[in-house]
Motif scaffolding. Structure first.
Motif, short mmCIF file in Angstrom:
data_model
loop_
_atom_site.label_atom_id
_atom_site.label_comp_id
_atom_site.label_asym_id
_atom_site.label_seq_id
_atom_site.Cartn_x
_atom_site.Cartn_y
_atom_site.Cartn_z
N ASP A 123 0.83 -1.21 0.00
CA ASP A 123 0.00 0.00 0.00
C ASP A 123 0.86 1.25 0.00
O ASP A 123 0.57 2.23 -0.71
N GLN A 124 1.92 1.25 0.78
CA GLN A 124 2.82 2.40 0.84
C GLN A 124 3.51 2.60 -0.52
O GLN A 124 3.70 3.73 -0.95
N LEU A 125 3.89 1.52 -1.17
CA LEU A 125 4.52 1.63 -2.48
C LEU A 125 3.56 2.22 -3.50
O LEU A 125 3.94 3.03 -4.35
N MET A 126 2.30 1.79 -3.42
CA MET A 126 1.31 2.31 -4.35
C MET A 126 1.05 3.80 -4.12
O MET A 126 0.87 4.57 -5.08
N GLN A 127 1.07 4.25 -2.87
CA GLN A 127 0.86 5.66 -2.55
C GLN A 127 2.07 6.48 -3.03
O GLN A 127 1.91 7.64 -3.43
N MET A 128 3.26 5.93 -2.97
CA MET A 128 4.44 6.66 -3.43
C MET A 128 4.41 6.88 -4.93
O MET A 128 4.94 7.87 -5.44
N GLN A 129 3.81 5.97 -5.67
CA GLN A 129 3.77 6.08 -7.12
C GLN A 129 2.76 7.12 -7.59
O GLN A 129 2.83 7.61 -8.70
N ARG A 130 1.78 7.47 -6.78
CA ARG A 130 0.72 8.41 -7.20
C ARG A 130 1.18 9.79 -7.19
O ARG A 130 1.91 10.44 -6.80
#
Length: 130
Positions: A123-130
């Motif tokens: 989830d944290q990785l996905m938030q960093m990509q946004r």
């Protein structure tokens, strides 16, 4: 002082030997080559067969690798226990110490970095990509 006391056989530089006998040297090299080929073939056999108990394969490969290093040190690099070989043995020991320190230190640092830097969640990785 006589000339005999000034020149000892152990004081000769490599290549300065008065009488070079090729026969015994070639026998030593061929013996070392044969042992090296045998150990290499045995390593490939151990790694690729089902005749060896699977959990013992890494231990067998380490033992064969150490034996291979011993063959090279004795037959090709000529590290022996002769009194005139003291400097070679000390240089080899120092080299092994340096290799151990570099490899051990690298593994220790990588282990500590792995423990001290937690992996972010998906989830944290996905938030960093946004």
């Amino acid at each position: 002082m006589s000339d005999q006391h000034l020149h000892h056989p152990i004081d000769l530089a490599p290549g300065d030997e008065e009488e070079v006998r090729v026969g015994p040297r070639l026998v030593g090299y061929f013996t070392g080559f044969g042992l090296a080929v045998l150990l290499t073939a045995t390593s490939f056999f151990v790694a690729g067969t089902n005749l060896v108990w699977q959990p013992s394969i890494p231990v067998a490969l380490v033992v064969l690798a150490i034996a291979q290093m011993g063959v090279h040190l004795v037959f090709f690099i000529h590290i022996t226990t002769d009194p005139d070989n003291t400097n070679n043995i000390l240089a080899l020991a120092f080299g092994l110490l340096i290799v151990f320190l570099v490899v051990g230190g690298s593994l220790w640092i990588m282990s500590n970095l792995n423990q001290n830097m937690p992996m972010p969640s998906m989830d944290q990785l996905m938030q960093m990509q946004r």
